[in-house]
Design an enzyme around this catalytic site. Structure first.
Site, mmCIF file in Angstrom:
data_model
loop_
_atom_site.group_PDB
_atom_site.id
_atom_site.type_symbol
_atom_site.label_atom_id
_atom_site.label_comp_id
_atom_site.label_asym_id
_atom_site.label_seq_id
_atom_site.Cartn_x
_atom_site.Cartn_y
_atom_site.Cartn_z
ATOM 1 N N GLY A 507 0.810 -1.205 0.000
ATOM 2 C CA GLY A 507 0.000 0.000 0.000
ATOM 3 C C GLY A 507 0.843 1.254 0.000
ATOM 4 O O GLY A 507 2.061 1.210 -0.146
ATOM 5 N N ASP A 621 10.067 -9.934 4.715
ATOM 6 C CA ASP A 621 10.326 -8.905 3.702
ATOM 7 C C ASP A 621 11.253 -7.835 4.261
ATOM 8 O O ASP A 621 11.013 -6.637 4.115
ATOM 9 C CB ASP A 621 9.010 -8.299 3.242
ATOM 10 C CG ASP A 621 9.177 -7.500 1.963
ATOM 11 O OD1 ASP A 621 8.289 -6.688 1.637
ATOM 12 O OD2 ASP A 621 10.209 -7.646 1.296
#
Ligand SMILES: *[C@@H]1O[C@H](CO)[C@@H](O)[C@H](O)[C@H]1NC(C)=O
Ligand SMILES: *[C@@H]1O[C@H](CO)[C@@H](O)[C@H](O)[C@H]1NC(C)=O
Ligand SMILES: *[C@@H]1O[C@H](CO)[C@@H](O)[C@H](O)[C@H]1NC(C)=O
Ligand SMILES: *[C@@H]1O[C@H](CO)[C@@H](O)[C@H](O)[C@H]1NC(C)=O
Ligand SMILES: *[C@@H]1O[C@H](CO)[C@@H](O)[C@H](O)[C@H]1NC(C)=O
Ligand SMILES: *[C@@H]1O[C@H](CO)[C@@H](O)[C@H](O)[C@H]1NC(C)=O
Length: 818
Positions: A507, A621
């Site tokens: 996002g 990540d």
């Protein structure tokens, strides 16, 4: 005043008179001696004696009038005069001769003779000095005897009837026109191409002429509007020349004293030559850089690779970057083995290359590519084939019969079909099929996702105005008086683009200011991530909010309204680490000590996530863009909550095959990227990459592999060369030692086998030197790097390939970090 004017006028008149008197021809009666000049009719070129070698030797030459230092042709390169006493004359027999003024000895002669005398010589505006007989027949011309320069209209090549060769040879030095070490010669064997030779060795090839240009000089296409290229192949002649187009500037091509071909163009305003192009262009143009069956790729950190189905002939030397030994075939050719016509083999298409050297190749301009493949397959000694002419969709046939030398990737390159055993081909096809499978799965997944999203959105619209905020301990505060979404809208200026501070696969992140003045970072989750049910989402957020550590970014709250899902984090004024380490100017702001603090901070945050928190968690990540820095440059890991949560502390997490791969290429461990095997060692691997990036200030790209580079330096004992030049100079001896330890730990973290990577707690101990790091083993040198560039198997970008092998769904936050 009028005196001055008169003086000027007479000077002008004198000048024009002398210009009119400038001669362009020599006859038997009109010789040229001393400082006299012959000037072409348009005054573009001049011929005369000029000094060189510290003015101690004199040569007869032709130069540009506007640029007398630019000598384009020299007569007596081997026999200079020691003074300006030479005489140029046309002899009674019809030769142009250069005589020593003192002795009348012939120093140089055109060796021509005419039946119809008297002959005369004229310097033309092209720069050609032409000797003609009484009837105007050409007896001799300088264009047939080039020295180190090609002017428009000068040929390089061979006269196949007489065996005469038009070639260039460099000057010995910039101040010495005598023949130097380099020669520029047309090789007429195979598909003709030009080569630079130095002392019996080839140093550079232009690549064969492909009907439009030399295959190794894609830039030629870009100067087509200025120059016209003529390539002639007839029974009597193979030659190349260029011509200027109308209004194109003066230009020349020079073989310079370092063996470089330079195309120079005259800049009228600057009154200087500018270098338009030069070749060899890069190290991949150096002849035989990667040896036989090697492929050179300038964008690879490793530069050299082997063609698919081949492996380094001498791996030890290859790893030490001595690639001249080249590559050898992995599986022997099955020629004739699989059937009557040699169909035990097949061809592997190496796309977009400068074709290997074609000396000794069989060339047939009439055959089609298909026919070419058949011919090659049916002749057991044929090792590769390619089209000869790229025009009109391609035609002609080149067949190679031995080693493939000097192949490189190049823009607009051709396809080379390399013969390999069927079994190798099957292996390649399998990878390709897997990829096709992955891609089709991804597409199917996306379609399903969109369909279900549409459904969800419709369902969600009935659930508006749900919101939660979190208290200090991470529990939900219920009963907020106003909808935080309205607050957050106001805080972020209604998600104004000006407030945007970052963007990732999950996002967009906006900066905001709450009514009480607190600055926050608001992450607006992208809609693809909203498939998860509301309840699970809330539960996960609650868990994330309970993780509190100095080196983790704190989650303050979440907010859901309609289809919007927002996460509210504390704001980090120094933004993300990648904005520092990959920025030329800001990198210098990071001292060694700051870097070390960041490394340790990230390591501590990870230990907490992996071992200490109530809910152990794999980040999945970790990357420079996900490490944020607060006002005091304390590193804080962000985005950790978005990965899957693990409640089973100490449970066997190894070999968990996740249903969904989330990560960023360059930081993904091979076992995770290829097989979806997720463990804490994925984070350790990413940490290793991040550590090396922080130390070196360089990004780990697939195309410029930092790990491979570090490993090479490590093996050569040059590991400190990895250190960012921005800090290297300022480190104390103790800090350098610390850096060496860091590099060693970094290499331990990126080892190929996950079992060999140290757990994060050990990493901390090693970094703080409470524990000696072990000897790192060979890291993952990403397989696609080691073989040829993956683009060759037809499926676009390298990035896709690195994720190959996994047959599940694939989500990448993005390719190179933010
Ligand atoms: C050129 O000649 C000058 C004077 O004759 C001398 O001082 C100089 O060293 C020479 N330069 C070279 C490069 O030989
Ligand atoms: C050189 O030749 C010219 C004409 O052929 C003649 O006049 C001159 O005397 C000769 N010089 C010498 C040194 O032989
Ligand atoms: C002319 O002939 C002489 C003697 O054969 C030779 O040395 C010289 O190189 C030739 N000159 C040219 C320009 O070919
Ligand atoms: C030859 O050309 C290359 C490329 O333009 C240049 O870097 C080099 O300095 C030149 N060498 C000489 C001796 O001028
Ligand atoms: C590179 O390897 C070749 C053999 O493959 C060897 O002959 C040569 O000496 C090596 N060069 C260097 C600089 O080590
Ligand atoms: C294969 O090609 C080579 C080179 O053109 C040729 O000499 C040889 O005769 C060919 N062999 C067969 C079986 O056609």
């Amino acid at each position: 005043m009028s005196h001055l004017f008169l003086a000027l006028l007479s000077a002008l008149l004198l000048l024009s008179a002398s210009a009119a008197a400038a001669e362009s021809t020599l006859t038997q009666s009109r010789t040229l001696a001393g400082d006299q000049r012959l000037t072409s009719p348009g005054e573009i070129f001049q011929l005369g004696l000029f000094p060189a070698v510290n003015r101690s030797r004199w040569f007869l030459g032709i130069w540009f009038t506007v640029s007398p230092d630019t000598v384009v042709w020299v007569a007596n390169r081997d026999r200079p005069f020691s003074s300006q006493s030479g005489v140029v004359a046309v002899s009674g027999r019809g030769a142009l001769v250069l005589l020593d003024g003192a002795s009348n000895d012939t120093v140089w002669s055109s060796n021509s003779s005419a039946a119809a005398t008297p002959a005369q010589a004229q310097l033309l505006d092209t720069g050609n000095l032409v000797l003609t007989d009484k009837d105007g027949n050409i007896l001799w011309q300088s264009f047939e005897h080039p020295t180190n320069t090609l002017l428009p209209g000068i040929r390089v090549g061979k006269d196949l009837r007489t065996g005469a060769e038009w070639s260039l040879s460099s000057w010995r030095s910039a101040d010495d026109p005598s023949p130097g070490d380099f020669r520029y010669v047309m090789d007429t064997s195979g598909s003709p191409e030009l080569k630079v030779w130095s002392k019996g060795r080839k140093t550079y090839r232009t690549g064969p002429w492909n009907g439009v240009r030399f295959g190794g000089i894609p830039e030629m296409t870009t100067f087509e509007d200025m120059f016209e290229f003529q390539f002639t192949v007839t029974a009597g002649e193979v030659s190349y020349m260029f011509r200027n187009r109308d209004r194109s500037p003066m230009s020349r091509v020079l073989l310079n004293e370092s063996g470089v071909m330079q195309r120079m163009v005259w800049d009228r305003t600057a009154r200087a030559w500018s270098n338009f192009w030069s070749g060899p262009r890069d190290q991949c143009d150096n002849y035989g850089r990667c040896g036989a069956f090697g492929v050179c790729n300038v964008v690879d950190a490793t530069v050299c690779g082997c063609i698919r189905g081949f492996a380094p002939r001498s791996p030890a030397e290859w790893y030490m970057r001595n690639t001249s030994g080249g590559c050898a075939r992995g599986t022997p050719l099955q020629c004739g083995g699989g059937g009557g016509d040699g169909n035990g083999d097949g061809f592997y298409a190496l796309r977009g290359v400068k074709l290997p050297e074609t000396h000794g190749c069989a060339v047939d301009a009439a055959a089609t590519l298909e026919e070419c493949g058949r011919r090659c397959l049916s002749n057991c000694s044929c090792t590769a084939y390619a089209g000869a002419d790229i025009r009109g969709g391609g035609s002609g046939c080149i067949q190679w019969f031995g080693d493939l030398m000097d192949t490189r990737f190049v823009d607009g390159g051709q396809d080379l079909y390399v013969r390999v055993a069927k079994s190798e081909l099957d292996a390649i096809k399998n990878t390709r099929n897997k990829l096709v499978l992955v891609i089709s799965l991804v597409i199917t997944g996306l379609v399903l996702l969109l369909l279900s999203l549409g459904f969800l959105i419709r369902r969600k619209s009935r659930r508006c105005k749900k919101f939660r905020f979190l208290d200090e301990t991470g529990d939900f505060i219920t009963g907020c008086p106003t909808c935080p979404l309205e607050i957050i809208r106001a805080a972020t200026n209604n998600f104004s683009p000006d407030n945007k501070i970052g963007e990732g696969g999950f996002g967009i992140v906006y900066k905001g200011q709450l009514p009480d003045g607190q600055e926050v970072a608001v992450k607006k989750l992208s809609k693809e991530n909203t498939v998860q049910g509301l309840k699970e989402f809330m539960n996960e957020v609650e868990l994330i909010a309970k993780l509190q550590h100095r080196n983790l970014v704190r989650l303050l709250g979440c907010c859901i309204q309609c289809s919007e899902r927002l996460l509210v984090y504390e704001y980090m004024s120094n933004k993300s680490l990648d904005k520092f380490i990959f920025d030329e100017s800001r990198r210098t702001d990071l001292s060694w000590k700051t870097r070390m603090d960041i490394i340790i901070g990230v390591a501590r945050g990870l230990v907490y996530l992996h071992e200490d928190s109530r809910h152990t968690m794999i980040h999945r990540d970790l990357k420079a863009a996900n490490v944020l820095l607060d006002a005091d440059m304390v590193a804080k890991i962000s985005d950790f909550g978005i990965a899957k949560l693990f409640n089973s502390k100490g449970g066997r997490l190894d070999c968990t095959v996740t249903e969904r791969i989330v990560g960023t290429l360059g930081y993904m461990s091979p076992e995770y990227a290829m097989d979806g095997r997720l463990s804490f060692m994925q984070d350790v691997y990413s940490f290793g990459v991040l550590l090396l990036e922080i130390i070196s200030g360089r990004r780990n790209h697939l195309s410029s592999n930092l790990i491979a580079h570090t490993w090479m330096l490590w093996q050569e004992g040059r590991n400190l060369e990895l250190l960012d030049p921005a800090v290297r100079g300022e480190c104390t001896a103790g800090e350098l030692e610390q850096a060496a330890t860091c590099i060693q730990v970094g290499l331990l973290c990126v080892q190929e086998s996950p079992d060999e990577r140290p757990p994060m707690a050990d990493v901390i101990h090693m970094l703080s030197r409470e524990k000696a790091p072990g000897q790192p083993r060979r890291p993952v040198l990403c397989t696609p790097m080691m073989s040829a560039r993956p683009v060759v198997i037809d499926l676009g970008a390298q990035e896709t390939i690195a994720a190959c092998g996994h047959s599940g769904r694939l989500t990448m936050t993005n390719l190179e970090g933010r």
